[in-house]
Each structure stands twice: as structure tokens, then as C-alpha cells.
Design a protein around this motif. Sequence first.
Motif, PDB file in Angstrom:
ATOM      1  N   SER A 148     -36.443  -5.325  78.926  1.00  0.00           N
ATOM      2  CA  SER A 148     -37.138  -6.571  79.238  1.00  0.00           C
ATOM      3  C   SER A 148     -38.257  -6.343  80.246  1.00  0.00           C
ATOM      4  CB  SER A 148     -36.132  -7.590  79.781  1.00  0.00           C
ATOM      5  OG  SER A 148     -36.774  -8.784  80.123  1.00  0.00           O
ATOM      6  N   LEU A 149     -37.979  -5.538  81.252  1.00  0.00           N
ATOM      7  CA  LEU A 149     -38.990  -5.255  82.268  1.00  0.00           C
ATOM      8  C   LEU A 149     -40.206  -4.563  81.654  1.00  0.00           C
ATOM      9  CD1 LEU A 149     -39.820  -5.186  85.254  1.00  0.00           C
ATOM     10  CD2 LEU A 149     -38.575  -3.030  85.446  1.00  0.00           C
ATOM     11  N   LEU A 150     -39.970  -3.572  80.812  1.00  0.00           N
ATOM     12  CA  LEU A 150     -41.087  -2.863  80.176  1.00  0.00           C
ATOM     13  C   LEU A 150     -41.873  -3.774  79.238  1.00  0.00           C
ATOM     14  CD1 LEU A 150     -39.389   0.576  79.474  1.00  0.00           C
ATOM     15  CD2 LEU A 150     -41.065   0.032  81.254  1.00  0.00           C
ATOM     16  N   ARG A 151     -41.162  -4.624  78.495  1.00  0.00           N
ATOM     17  CA  ARG A 151     -41.834  -5.571  77.603  1.00  0.00           C
ATOM     18  C   ARG A 151     -42.708  -6.532  78.422  1.00  0.00           C
ATOM     19  NH1 ARG A 151     -37.705  -6.933  74.806  1.00  0.00           N
ATOM     20  NH2 ARG A 151     -37.005  -8.592  76.174  1.00  0.00           N
ATOM     21  N   ASN A 152     -42.201  -7.017  79.534  1.00  0.00           N
ATOM     22  CA  ASN A 152     -42.973  -7.945  80.360  1.00  0.00           C
ATOM     23  C   ASN A 152     -44.147  -7.257  81.058  1.00  0.00           C
ATOM     24  OD1 ASN A 152     -41.685 -10.303  79.677  1.00  0.00           O
ATOM     25  ND2 ASN A 152     -40.090 -10.030  81.212  1.00  0.00           N
ATOM     26  N   ARG A 153     -44.010  -5.984  81.358  1.00  0.00           N
ATOM     27  CA  ARG A 153     -45.142  -5.246  81.923  1.00  0.00           C
ATOM     28  C   ARG A 153     -46.276  -5.156  80.898  1.00  0.00           C
ATOM     29  NH1 ARG A 153     -42.496  -0.136  85.190  1.00  0.00           N
ATOM     30  NH2 ARG A 153     -41.730  -1.356  86.941  1.00  0.00           N
ATOM     31  N   LYS A 154     -45.908  -4.893  79.632  1.00  0.00           N
ATOM     32  CA  LYS A 154     -46.928  -4.839  78.574  1.00  0.00           C
ATOM     33  C   LYS A 154     -47.614  -6.191  78.424  1.00  0.00           C
ATOM     34  CE  LYS A 154     -45.464  -1.102  75.590  1.00  0.00           C
ATOM     35  NZ  LYS A 154     -45.086  -0.702  74.237  1.00  0.00           N
ATOM     36  N   ARG A 155     -46.825  -7.251  78.469  1.00  0.00           N
ATOM     37  CA  ARG A 155     -47.406  -8.592  78.355  1.00  0.00           C
ATOM     38  C   ARG A 155     -48.321  -8.886  79.532  1.00  0.00           C
ATOM     39  NH1 ARG A 155     -41.911 -11.584  76.341  1.00  0.00           N
ATOM     40  NH2 ARG A 155     -42.160 -11.107  74.139  1.00  0.00           N
ATOM     41  N   ALA A 156     -47.906  -8.494  80.705  1.00  0.00           N
ATOM     42  CA  ALA A 156     -48.735  -8.721  81.886  1.00  0.00           C
ATOM     43  C   ALA A 156     -50.052  -7.952  81.766  1.00  0.00           C
ATOM     44  CB  ALA A 156     -47.988  -8.307  83.154  1.00  0.00           C
TER      45      ALA A 156
END
Length: 111
Positions: free
Chosen positions: A73-81
Motif C-alpha cells: 500500500s505504501l509503495l502504491r501510494n508513493r507512485k500515486r503521489a
Amino acid sequence: MAKDMTVAFLFDLYGELLSARQREIFEGYYNEDLSLSELSDVYGITRQGVLQNIRSAENKLKETEKKLKLAESLLRNRKRAEGIQTLAASIKDGSVGDQIALLARQIWEEL
């Protein structure tokens, strides 16, 4: 033994779930770059014992991630950010604003 550095990332998230001894040996191996022999001397156990501690810790970290999926989840949200930053830097029309709003909403829903 080749080091899996993705496990070091999982250690940052879940390291407190390991026993104190597993944490110390894991940190010595991954963070301080000590060899199995050096760790064996420090902890008064065999190299095989050190290796078993490291593998046990790695397995526990991987199993915890499999259940909780915090790293994913953290990596996915970093990509989104990163996507938000890219879009924000190139705003020229209204459709970009809609894309930014969508990405922001996706991040918010997962938090």
C-alpha cells in the motif's frame, strides 16, 4: 548468502514484531553488514544458528506483509503521489484537475 534488500524495507515496517535477538541479528547482518561468522562470534552461536535466525526473521517479515500488505500500500501510494506531482506540474486544462482529484481521492480512500 545473497541479501534480499526488500526484506530490509519490511524490517523498517514490521521489525518490532521480531524477538529482540532476531532484531539484533537481522540489524547486524543487514544494517551493519556483519558476516555470519562475525555475528556467530558476537552472539556465541554457530553460523548455522545465525543463518536460521536471519531466515526465520525474513520469513516472519514476509508473512506479516502477506497478511497486512502495508508495504504494498505504501509503495502504491508513493507512485500515486508521484503522479499527482507530475500532473500538478503540468496543469494546463481542466481535465488535468480532474485527474489530480481522482488520484487524491484514491489515496484518501486507502488511508
